[in-house]
Design an enzyme around this catalytic site. Structure first.
Site, PDB file in Angstrom:
ATOM      1  N   TYR A 189      -0.545   0.023   7.217  1.00  0.00           N
ATOM      2  CA  TYR A 189       0.306   0.195   8.394  1.00  0.00           C
ATOM      3  C   TYR A 189       0.967   1.373   8.442  1.00  0.00           C
ATOM      4  O   TYR A 189       1.182   1.949   9.381  1.00  0.00           O
ATOM      5  CB  TYR A 189       1.175  -0.937   8.354  1.00  0.00           C
ATOM      6  CG  TYR A 189       2.231  -0.926   9.324  1.00  0.00           C
ATOM      7  CD1 TYR A 189       2.342  -1.390  10.564  1.00  0.00           C
ATOM      8  CD2 TYR A 189       3.717  -0.414   9.116  1.00  0.00           C
ATOM      9  CE1 TYR A 189       3.400  -1.098  11.661  1.00  0.00           C
ATOM     10  CE2 TYR A 189       4.758  -0.275   9.982  1.00  0.00           C
ATOM     11  CZ  TYR A 189       4.426  -0.642  11.138  1.00  0.00           C
ATOM     12  OH  TYR A 189       5.201  -0.651  12.265  1.00  0.00           O
ATOM     13  N   ARG A 236      15.259   2.731   4.276  1.00  0.00           N
ATOM     14  CA  ARG A 236      16.657   3.234   4.812  1.00  0.00           C
ATOM     15  C   ARG A 236      17.007   2.182   5.985  1.00  0.00           C
ATOM     16  O   ARG A 236      18.176   1.558   5.846  1.00  0.00           O
ATOM     17  CB  ARG A 236      16.850   4.479   5.323  1.00  0.00           C
ATOM     18  CG  ARG A 236      18.097   5.034   5.757  1.00  0.00           C
ATOM     19  CD  ARG A 236      17.781   6.210   6.789  1.00  0.00           C
ATOM     20  NE  ARG A 236      17.133   5.662   7.805  1.00  0.00           N
ATOM     21  CZ  ARG A 236      16.633   6.890   8.602  1.00  0.00           C
ATOM     22  NH1 ARG A 236      16.904   8.155   8.491  1.00  0.00           N
ATOM     23  NH2 ARG A 236      15.865   6.358   9.822  1.00  0.00           N
ATOM     24  N   ARG A 246      12.492  -8.003  12.109  1.00  0.00           N
ATOM     25  CA  ARG A 246      11.667  -6.965  11.836  1.00  0.00           C
ATOM     26  C   ARG A 246      11.417  -6.946  10.211  1.00  0.00           C
ATOM     27  O   ARG A 246      12.463  -6.213   9.889  1.00  0.00           O
ATOM     28  CB  ARG A 246      11.394  -5.768  12.548  1.00  0.00           C
ATOM     29  CG  ARG A 246      11.288  -6.015  14.243  1.00  0.00           C
ATOM     30  CD  ARG A 246      11.047  -4.830  14.852  1.00  0.00           C
ATOM     31  NE  ARG A 246      12.162  -3.766  14.698  1.00  0.00           N
ATOM     32  CZ  ARG A 246      12.624  -2.799  15.092  1.00  0.00           C
ATOM     33  NH1 ARG A 246      11.898  -2.440  16.497  1.00  0.00           N
ATOM     34  NH2 ARG A 246      13.550  -2.052  14.748  1.00  0.00           N
ATOM     35  N   PHE A 317       9.026  23.288   9.826  1.00  0.00           N
ATOM     36  CA  PHE A 317       8.657  21.931  10.287  1.00  0.00           C
ATOM     37  C   PHE A 317       8.270  20.770   9.544  1.00  0.00           C
ATOM     38  O   PHE A 317       8.831  19.706   9.886  1.00  0.00           O
ATOM     39  CB  PHE A 317       7.863  22.395  11.590  1.00  0.00           C
ATOM     40  CG  PHE A 317       7.230  20.922  12.188  1.00  0.00           C
ATOM     41  CD1 PHE A 317       8.241  20.452  13.629  1.00  0.00           C
ATOM     42  CD2 PHE A 317       6.180  20.021  11.981  1.00  0.00           C
ATOM     43  CE1 PHE A 317       7.612  19.455  14.042  1.00  0.00           C
ATOM     44  CE2 PHE A 317       5.862  19.066  12.556  1.00  0.00           C
ATOM     45  CZ  PHE A 317       6.461  18.447  13.613  1.00  0.00           C
TER      46      PHE A 317
END
Length: 498
Positions: A189, A236, A246, A317
């Site tokens: 997933y 978190r 969920r 980034f």
């Protein structure tokens, strides 16, 4: 932050106040996408692209800043890539849509995304990013303007991701299984929703020419980068996800009987909601520890990936979210508040990480420091204690192997210095002396081979020079002695006559 908040911070956390002031004063954006000189690459002169930048700010405030600082057209490309995936994720997360409605949209989203005029208005009213899909025409217009080398990557990654999301959504809708069962399923997933993002970004870096072409083939490392971020967010956001029914934590971890036995012989959890119920605090923390051990397994691969980057804006980034992930793991570890509410690192800490995450060495030390904090709070009664110690030790080992702690760089000159109190410094210094001697002997040998008489001539010249030196020194001594004796004789004669 307002003036009142800054004043409160000054009084309660003066060091954090100083960090924020330093960030605001010294940290300047690398580029301004609204500047006329940037319009050719940022697309700000087009209303459709302006709207896309607006949606980026609304959907991802954490990533928006670093995306805008990417050089050249990469900022615009990554912005559109993010919006496409955000649109796909919005449909997948919307619990008001039936599986029959979701499936055809999810499985052909890569085609719908570039279809002129296509929009989607059927998301639930509480879906925070529904407006992005309502105004999708601005995104599709900009997508069709992209260079094919970038657009092909976006559509390829979207097709792979939509397939995985559709499969998971269909399974949840048809089997009534709300939990992820195994770690393998959990990893799959995370690969679909985040690892593929890392793959797409890496292919962008290579396609742009700003990074090596072979970097786009490092799929294992790029997957680790994205997976580490996703797993950190899943940990978190436990309470927020639980409140919305969920659940992403794998039962293979949270349902382990070992965690119940470690707190007095209890059984393992059968429902994830048990973790935030009173009386289950310690067992929940053992589960959390197991989840964090799983995330730390991706840390060294993430550091390996960052070492391969050479373009500064690309490095920042990628590095800033990784260091913030490590900070978040440190904040969550053994912190039961995570099960009660959504917690985040403080703004000053985030600002400090942004300023420090500028090169692989400093990023590695940030990883090491946070792993030390995690290990310092670990307790031997934790069933994951040994695994956690090994995971933290691997990060420490990676840092020492690639950036030894006894090697220091001058803060101004940048010269390499060695820690005089570390015995490894003496080993390195001795090796440097040996290397210089070997190099000297090598040069002499090369000279002997090229000019056989040159060495003998140099030796004879050296012997002659020594003989001449002795002669001149001896002559000078005799002259001084003679002058001294003559002066003494004259003085005695003078005194005798007197």
């Amino acid at each position: 932050m307002g003036a009142a908040s800054m004043l409160t911070l000054l009084l309660t956390h003066p060091l954090e106040f100083r960090t924020l002031v330093q960030y605001k004063v010294w940290h300047e954006p690398k580029r301004d996408i609204t500047a006329p000189s940037e319009h050719a690459t940022s697309g700000w002169d087009r209303p459709s692209m302006q709207r896309c930048w607006y949606f980026l700010d609304q959907t991802s405030r954490s990533f928006s800043g670093v995306i805008k600082e990417l050089n050249g057209d990469l900022a615009r490309v990554v912005c559109l890539f993010y919006l496409v995936l955000r649109g796909l994720d919005t449909i997948e997360d919307d619990m008001t849509l039936s599986d029959e409605k979701k499936q055809p949209i999810l499985r052909q989203f890569h085609k719908l995304a570039v279809t002129p005029g296509w929009t989607f208005t059927e998301c639930g009213p509480n879906e925070k990013d529904r407006q992005l899909l309502v105004e999708w025409t601005v995104v599709s217009e900009e997508l069709n303007r992209l260079d094919p080398r970038y657009l092909d990557i976006i559509l390829d990654i979207t097709e792979k991701m939509e397939t995985g999301m559709a499969d998971f959504a269909h399974k949840a809708a048809t089997t009534n299984e709300k939990y992820v069962e195994t770690i393998d399923e959990y990893n799959l997933y995370c690969h679909y929703v985040a690892g593929l993002v890392g793959e797409g970004l890496t292919r962008f870096w290579s396609a742009s020419g700003k990074e090596a072409e072979w970097l786009g083939e490092q799929l294992e490392l790029s997957n680790a980068m994205g997976t580490m971020l996703q797993k950190t967010n899943i940990i978190r956001d436990f309470r927020e996800d639980a409140d919305e029914n969920r659940f992403f934590w794998p039962r293979e971890i949270w349902g382990r009987e070992a965690y119940g036995k470690a707190v007095g012989g209890r059984p393992g959890f059968t429902e994830m909601t048990q973790m935030h119920q009173p009386g289950n605090e310690k067992q929940a923390l053992w589960v959390q520890s197991g989840m964090i051990v799983d995330v730390l397994g991706h840390a060294c691969d993430s550091l390996d990936y960052l070492r391969l980057l050479k373009e500064q804006s690309v490095f920042c980034f990628c590095a800033i979210p990784q260091t913030m992930a490590m900070a978040t793991l440190s904040l969550c570890f053994m912190n039961y508040e995570m099960f009660q509410r959504n917690i985040k690192i403080r703004k000053a800490e985030a600002a400090s990480l942004i300023m420090r995450s500028t090169n692989p060495r400093d990023v590695a030390y940030i990883f090491r420091d946070y792993s030390r904090r995690i290990h310092a709070r670990a307790v031997p009664e934790d069933p994951n204690f040994i695994k956690l110690s090994v995971a933290c030790g691997k990060i420490e080992q990676w840092c020492e192997r690639n950036y030894p702690s006894f090697v220091r760089l001058g803060s101004v000159s940048g010269n390499v210095q060695f820690d005089p109190y570390d015995m490894r410094s003496k080993v390195v210094e001795a090796a440097q002396v040996r290397d210089r001697e070997i190099l000297r002997e090598k040069r002499l040998q090369e000279l002997r081979e090229k000019q056989p008489n040159a060495v003998a001539d140099r030796k004879g010249a050296a012997d002659t020079s020594i003989g001449e030196l002795i002669f001149y020194v001896g002559t000078a001594f005799l002259i001084v002695f003679a002058v001294g004796m003559g002066a003494t004789w004259l003085l005695l004669q003078y005194m005798g006559n007197a």
